[in-house]
Design a protein around this motif. Structure first.
Motif, PDB file in Angstrom:
ATOM      1  N   THR A  71      -2.187  -9.136  -4.258  1.00  0.00           N
ATOM      2  CA  THR A  71      -3.240  -8.209  -4.660  1.00  0.00           C
ATOM      3  C   THR A  71      -2.631  -7.060  -5.443  1.00  0.00           C
ATOM      4  O   THR A  71      -1.669  -6.438  -4.983  1.00  0.00           O
ATOM      5  CB  THR A  71      -3.971  -7.645  -3.417  1.00  0.00           C
ATOM      6  OG1 THR A  71      -4.449  -8.729  -2.632  1.00  0.00           O
ATOM      7  CG2 THR A  71      -5.106  -6.743  -3.825  1.00  0.00           C
TER       8      THR A  71
ATOM      9  N   ASP B 114      -3.646  -3.487  -6.773  1.00  0.00           N
ATOM     10  CA  ASP B 114      -4.669  -2.448  -6.636  1.00  0.00           C
ATOM     11  C   ASP B 114      -4.703  -1.631  -7.927  1.00  0.00           C
ATOM     12  O   ASP B 114      -3.802  -0.845  -8.198  1.00  0.00           O
ATOM     13  CB  ASP B 114      -4.349  -1.564  -5.431  1.00  0.00           C
ATOM     14  CG  ASP B 114      -5.423  -0.526  -5.166  1.00  0.00           C
ATOM     15  OD1 ASP B 114      -6.475  -0.563  -5.843  1.00  0.00           O
ATOM     16  OD2 ASP B 114      -5.215   0.316  -4.283  1.00  0.00           O
ATOM     17  N   THR B 115      -5.756  -1.815  -8.705  1.00  0.00           N
ATOM     18  CA  THR B 115      -5.864  -1.122  -9.992  1.00  0.00           C
ATOM     19  C   THR B 115      -6.475   0.269  -9.859  1.00  0.00           C
ATOM     20  O   THR B 115      -6.478   1.032 -10.822  1.00  0.00           O
ATOM     21  CB  THR B 115      -6.703  -1.954 -10.978  1.00  0.00           C
ATOM     22  OG1 THR B 115      -7.986  -2.198 -10.404  1.00  0.00           O
ATOM     23  CG2 THR B 115      -6.006  -3.277 -11.287  1.00  0.00           C
ATOM     24  N   SER B 116      -6.944   0.627  -8.674  1.00  0.00           N
ATOM     25  CA  SER B 116      -7.585   1.939  -8.508  1.00  0.00           C
ATOM     26  C   SER B 116      -6.587   3.093  -8.571  1.00  0.00           C
ATOM     27  O   SER B 116      -6.983   4.217  -8.814  1.00  0.00           O
ATOM     28  CB  SER B 116      -8.349   1.989  -7.187  1.00  0.00           C
ATOM     29  OG  SER B 116      -7.453   1.927  -6.096  1.00  0.00           O
ATOM     30  N   VAL B 117      -5.302   2.821  -8.387  1.00  0.00           N
ATOM     31  CA  VAL B 117      -4.302   3.896  -8.410  1.00  0.00           C
ATOM     32  C   VAL B 117      -3.603   4.021  -9.765  1.00  0.00           C
ATOM     33  O   VAL B 117      -2.739   4.879  -9.938  1.00  0.00           O
ATOM     34  CB  VAL B 117      -3.244   3.693  -7.291  1.00  0.00           C
ATOM     35  CG1 VAL B 117      -3.881   3.791  -5.934  1.00  0.00           C
ATOM     36  CG2 VAL B 117      -2.498   2.379  -7.459  1.00  0.00           C
TER      37      VAL B 117
ATOM     38  N   GLY C 263      -4.688   5.154 -12.576  1.00  0.00           N
ATOM     39  CA  GLY C 263      -4.982   6.444 -13.204  1.00  0.00           C
ATOM     40  C   GLY C 263      -4.142   7.580 -12.636  1.00  0.00           C
ATOM     41  O   GLY C 263      -3.995   8.623 -13.260  1.00  0.00           O
ATOM     42  N   GLN C 264      -3.566   7.394 -11.469  1.00  0.00           N
ATOM     43  CA  GLN C 264      -2.718   8.399 -10.840  1.00  0.00           C
ATOM     44  C   GLN C 264      -1.247   8.200 -11.185  1.00  0.00           C
ATOM     45  O   GLN C 264      -0.379   8.880 -10.650  1.00  0.00           O
ATOM     46  CB  GLN C 264      -2.888   8.343  -9.321  1.00  0.00           C
ATOM     47  CG  GLN C 264      -4.304   8.560  -8.863  1.00  0.00           C
ATOM     48  CD  GLN C 264      -4.464   8.191  -7.390  1.00  0.00           C
ATOM     49  OE1 GLN C 264      -3.503   7.986  -6.668  1.00  0.00           O
ATOM     50  NE2 GLN C 264      -5.710   8.112  -6.960  1.00  0.00           N
TER      51      GLN C 264
ATOM     52  N   SER D 260       0.291  -0.440  -7.218  1.00  0.00           N
ATOM     53  CA  SER D 260       0.264  -0.878  -5.824  1.00  0.00           C
ATOM     54  C   SER D 260       0.118  -2.393  -5.794  1.00  0.00           C
ATOM     55  O   SER D 260      -0.819  -2.940  -6.361  1.00  0.00           O
ATOM     56  CB  SER D 260      -0.904  -0.220  -5.087  1.00  0.00           C
ATOM     57  OG  SER D 260      -1.017  -0.743  -3.788  1.00  0.00           O
TER      58      SER D 260
END
Length: 141
Positions: A97, A99-102, A104-105, A109
């Motif tokens: 997996t 994690d593309t949500s991080v 932008g920070q 992950s």
């Protein structure tokens, strides 16, 4: 040799057979236990290495190098799969997996979920043990 000596010899030989059966059962159980513990440790180390390698790859190679998000994610997954080729069963793309949500920070992950299968069905342990590893790294500019 009289009859009494023959009876005593037969008892001794029967006792030796019982002792051998008990000790061999215990020895075989210990050997298979060691095999499963060793395989579990090897699998966890392989999963950790695959996750670390995929996260390092993701942090060093940007999405732009692959022409979009999906090809980049596929490359990161493939990197994890290639890092642990000797696992049985092997890592699947669905086990990795990203994690593309991080993103932008400035982080990447990567998680790898794997199901370890024992050689022996132990009465006090499940035959399949889930293991998971997650690595978060900073993206390099």
């Amino acid at each position: 040799m009289n009859n009494r000596d023959i009876i005593v010899a037969n008892r001794r030989s029967g006792a030796a057979a019982v002792e051998l059966a008990i000790s061999m059962t215990l020895l075989i159980t210990i050997v298979f236990g060691c095999v499963d513990v060793g395989r579990f440790a090897y699998s966890y180390i392989s999963i950790s290495s695959a996750t670390n390698e995929a996260a390092a790859f993701a942090s060093l190679h940007g999405i732009g190098e692959f022409g979009g998000m999906e090809p980049w994610i596929a490359a990161v997954r493939q990197r994890a799969i290639d890092e642990a080729p000797s696992l049985d069963p092997p890592i699947q793309a669905s086990d990795v997996t990203v994690d593309t949500s991080v993103l932008g920070q400035g982080l990447v992950s990567v998680s790898v979920d794997y199901t370890f299968q024992t050689v022996v069905s132990w009465p006090w342990l499940p035959s399949q043990l889930p293991m998971s590893r997650r690595v978060i790294l900073n993206q390099t500019p």
